[in-house]
Enzyme design. Structure first.
Site, mmCIF file in Angstrom:
data_model
loop_
_atom_site.group_PDB
_atom_site.id
_atom_site.type_symbol
_atom_site.label_atom_id
_atom_site.label_comp_id
_atom_site.label_asym_id
_atom_site.label_seq_id
_atom_site.Cartn_x
_atom_site.Cartn_y
_atom_site.Cartn_z
ATOM 1 N N ARG A 184 -44.793 142.910 -18.055
ATOM 2 C CA ARG A 184 -43.632 142.226 -18.529
ATOM 3 C C ARG A 184 -43.349 141.898 -19.979
ATOM 4 N NH1 ARG A 184 -45.545 140.039 -13.744
ATOM 5 N NH2 ARG A 184 -44.256 141.443 -12.793
ATOM 6 N N ALA B 256 -52.614 138.447 -4.607
ATOM 7 C CA ALA B 256 -53.216 137.373 -3.488
ATOM 8 C C ALA B 256 -52.900 138.321 -2.673
ATOM 9 C CB ALA B 256 -52.206 136.547 -3.616
ATOM 10 N N THR C 206 -52.238 133.174 -6.944
ATOM 11 C CA THR C 206 -52.146 133.660 -7.935
ATOM 12 C C THR C 206 -50.951 133.321 -9.190
ATOM 13 O OG1 THR C 206 -51.669 135.852 -7.041
ATOM 14 C CG2 THR C 206 -54.191 135.701 -8.061
ATOM 15 N N ASP D 152 -44.668 134.351 1.960
ATOM 16 C CA ASP D 152 -45.287 134.952 0.638
ATOM 17 C C ASP D 152 -43.901 134.089 -0.259
ATOM 18 O OD1 ASP D 152 -45.661 136.761 -1.174
ATOM 19 O OD2 ASP D 152 -44.545 137.481 -0.980
ATOM 20 N N VAL E 245 -41.869 146.678 -6.847
ATOM 21 C CA VAL E 245 -42.208 146.328 -5.564
ATOM 22 C C VAL E 245 -40.850 147.363 -4.198
ATOM 23 C CG1 VAL E 245 -42.077 144.060 -4.868
ATOM 24 C CG2 VAL E 245 -43.482 145.288 -3.279
ATOM 25 N N CYS F 152 -45.529 151.886 -0.883
ATOM 26 C CA CYS F 152 -44.888 152.716 -1.670
ATOM 27 C C CYS F 152 -44.246 153.714 -1.886
ATOM 28 C CB CYS F 152 -46.616 153.382 -2.436
ATOM 29 S SG CYS F 152 -48.216 152.646 -2.651
#
Length: 696
Positions: free
Chosen positions: A142, A204, A263, A328, A564, A627
């Site tokens: 980023r 995480a 994280t 999540d 993602v 993926c």
């Protein structure tokens, strides 16, 4: 390779009428004075873009107004630059006195003449390409930090690099990962405060313990580290905050063996008057609290906003957005600091719209809850009580039944930055919905590859199965203008897809945003009227920046589809290459050529045993799903969908999957995970699925 090359020769200005020469001395003069006080001072006029979120408050509100509602329609391309990138680009550029620093995928840093787009140098941190599978969400970065003549970048493989801003030469590099047996990454931009480079990590999903660290900007030596979750209770706790956190975890499942998670992979903001650093923490490891902490508990400091002393890392206070997170619902999304008048009194607040779908206003002096209201549809909770705790919906934590959680794990708002305009009083949020149904995975075991356990073959530790039944919700994406005082929507702009880019707002009365369908757009910040748009050749996920040089205002956006969601899906017929586009009023540069990646025909003709399709599905889910998506159903994003492969891709799958023929592109070798028999079953699932959905 410490850097690729240095090109400080004569650089042509657009139009070729005149030229300028940028020398190393010019760059040193422009960058050596950038320190904490300079970043604070720049917030007064925002002529340069010196911090990831522009200022330490991370407002992404520029006070420049040369480009405004009356002339934004006259924006034209000043220049574009090819970053030689084929994966996701998420960076916001840093710009000072006509010099730009921006990152591409694989954490490669580009230094550019910000007026012409000519390259000054490129620094490649040489992330091993086989490291790609150690992260959840594409090989992205980023951005950088700039401080006292040095550029700092956290590389995807967890190494923190310091680079000479003038030459691109490496000054130092340090390893931020305390346990190399674990899958930690860095995707976020560092911040530098009073000579300390502050960075967190991702991971995480993979079973790690989250932390944030500060490093001396001159030497690279670690000054402090604060952990998000407690470690092994048989060992002394690092500080009182960890001792307190341990009281909120059930030790019966030995949560520390799965790391615990939390994280800190993105959000950070800093208040120099209060001398507080605010960080957003991530999800639990595993996601499923029934497996992570079966006796319940809030599981501090997951899914929280935490205030730290930036000089020591000492815990000050916290507010937990999602106690006992099991969905999540990270709180790593953008944190913005502002002073708002609430109930007749001025309050020092921070604002956040994290994954869980509620917009929060929190007192940033002490963490006291002020308000939280849903900014999208929410089904996991009905609201928040006066103490700032969510009122959970019945069944939201089901151990047995599938649950369509809204928002899903993709979030009502993910990492894509929002912005705050104090003149309109509105926050501009890239809101979204991506449907998912989740249910407890009864076969889950820590670090165990089990067919049908989602992505367990590449180290994920989720404890959930997904879409065991079909979701009922439909995907959406929109730009949302939100009033944080009244806690209500003011206007919205609808898009064709989720996963639209971050936002920028300006004193010219504008909001800028790139879109998943390949446009860069400007809106009236007060009304939402579309004032200007231009194609940029690929979907946009990054946030724009604006800056001024020699009295002229420019707007820059880095373009490159991925992340993602973007690995599996897209809303354009084009994906890549990664480019930087810069616009100004009256710009007349020709747009670059674009590359079309049309959706191909479904793969056909590859022989397979129909009896292997079911086993192939289970292996595919545990190794390939997040993926490559569902063959022939997802349309493929930055990573190809195998249902639309050429037959040769499947017939040569051994070279690719087992022998690592495409490692340099980020495709890992699975020779130590899958057998040739396993691979034949995966091929059967891909070809069988394509045959099943092929129009008759």
């Amino acid at each position: 390779m410490k850097h690729m090359y240095l090109a400080l020769s004569t650089l042509l200005i657009a139009g070729g009428v005149s030229a300028q020469t940028i020398t190393e001395d010019d760059i040193r003069q422009a960058t050596r004075g950038i320190d904490t006080q300079a970043i604070i001072a720049n917030a007064g006029e925002t002529r340069n873009w010196l911090n990831y979120g522009l200022d330490y408050a991370e407002t992404r509100h520029s006070k420049l107004d040369s480009i405004d509602t009356s002339n934004v329609s006259e924006l034209g391309l000043a220049w574009s630059h090819d970053m030689q990138s084929r994966r996701g680009v998420e960076a916001t550029p840093i710009v000072v006195d006509g010099i730009m620093y921006v990152t591409a995928s694989w954490s490669v840093v580009h230094a550019l003449d910000a007026v012409t787009g000519e390259e000054l140098w490129v620094y490649d941190p040489e992330v091993p390409r086989e490291y790609a599978h150690k992260g959840c969400c594409d090989v992205v970065n980023r951005g950088v930090a700039l401080y006292e003549g040095a550029v700092f970048v956290g590389a995807y493989d967890g190494m923190l690099h310091a680079i000479d801003a003038a030459t691109g030469e490496r000054l130092w590099v340090t390893d931020t990962i305390e346990n190399r047996e674990m899958s930690y990454t860095i995707t976020g931009a560092p911040r530098v405060i009073d000579g300390r480079v502050i960075i967190g990590n991702g991971g995480a999903e993979f079973g790690v313990r989250g932390y944030v660290s500060a490093y001396d900007a001159t030497s690279g030596e670690m000054d402090w580290r604060w952990y998000v979750v407690p470690g092994d209770p048989a060992k002394p706790y690092e500080d009182a905050s960890m001792e307190a956190a341990a009281e909120t975890w059930d030790p019966s499942a030995e949560y520390w063996k799965a790391g615990g998670g939390g994280t800190i992979w993105d959000a950070m903001a800093y208040d120099p008057d209060l001398n507080l650093l605010y960080v957003g923490t991530g999800n639990g490891s595993p996601w499923n609290r029934h497996l992570r902490s079966p006796g319940g508990g809030d599981n501090l400091y997951l899914a929280s906003i935490v205030a730290l002393d930036p000089a020591t890392g000492e815990y000050q206070w916290h507010y937990q957005n999602t106690p006992g997170d099991t969905w999540d619902y990270t709180s790593t999304q953008h944190i913005i600091l502002a002073d708002l008048t609430i109930d007749g009194a001025e309050r020092k607040v921070l604002m956040q719209a994290p994954k869980n779908g509620f917009f929060y206003v929190i007192d940033r002096t002490n963490g006291a809850f002020i308000s939280a209201e849903p900014f999208v549809e929410v089904t996991w909770a009905t609201g928040y009580d006066e103490n700032g705790r969510p009122i959970e919906a019945e069944g939201a934590r089901s151990k047995t039944e599938p649950w369509e959680t809204i928002p899903s794990a993709y979030g009502a708002h993910n990492w894509h930055p929002m912005s705050f305009n104090p003149e309109t009083g509105l926050v501009y949020i890239p809101a979204q919905g991506v449907p998912l149904v989740q249910s407890t995975d009864p076969a889950w075991e820590l670090n165990s590859h089990k067919p049908m356990s989602t992505m367990s073959g590449v180290g994920w530790n989720l404890g959930y199965l997904f879409n065991a039944v079909a979701p009922e919700a439909t995907p959406f994406g929109h730009l949302l203008a939100w009033d944080p005082v009244a806690q209500k929507e003011v206007w919205r702009a609808e898009y064709v897809s989720p996963w639209n880019g971050g936002t920028l707002t300006t004193a010219g009365g504008l909001v800028f945003q790139g879109t998943a369908d390949g446009r860069f757009m400007a809106y009236d910040a007060a009304t939402g009227e579309v004032l200007w748009q231009t194609p940029v050749g690929s979907g946009v996920v990054a946030a724009p920046a604006t800056w001024e040089h020699e009295g002229e205002q420019y707007v820059t956006i880095a373009v490159g589809w991925g992340g993602v969601y973007g690995m599996m899906q897209r809303a354009t017929d084009k994906v890549g290459p990664g480019r930087v586009y810069t616009f100004k009023v009256g710009g007349k540069s020709a747009p670059p050529d674009t590359v079309s990646t049309e959706r191909l025909e479904l793969v056909s003709g590859v022989p397979y045993d129909p009896d292997h399709v079911g086993d192939g599905l289970a292996i595919y889910v545990s190794n390939c799903l997040f993926c490559h998506g569902v063959p022939g159903v997802n349309n493929g994003g930055a990573v190809p969908n195998l249902g639309y492969s050429a037959p040769e891709v499947l017939t040569n799958a051994k070279d690719i999957v087992l022998d690592g023929a495409m490692v340099q592109g980020g495709m890992p070798a699975f020779a130590d995970k899958l057998s040739e028999d396993d691979l034949q079953k995966v091929i059967a699932f891909v070809q069988g699925t394509a045959d099943a959905i092929r129009p008759k």
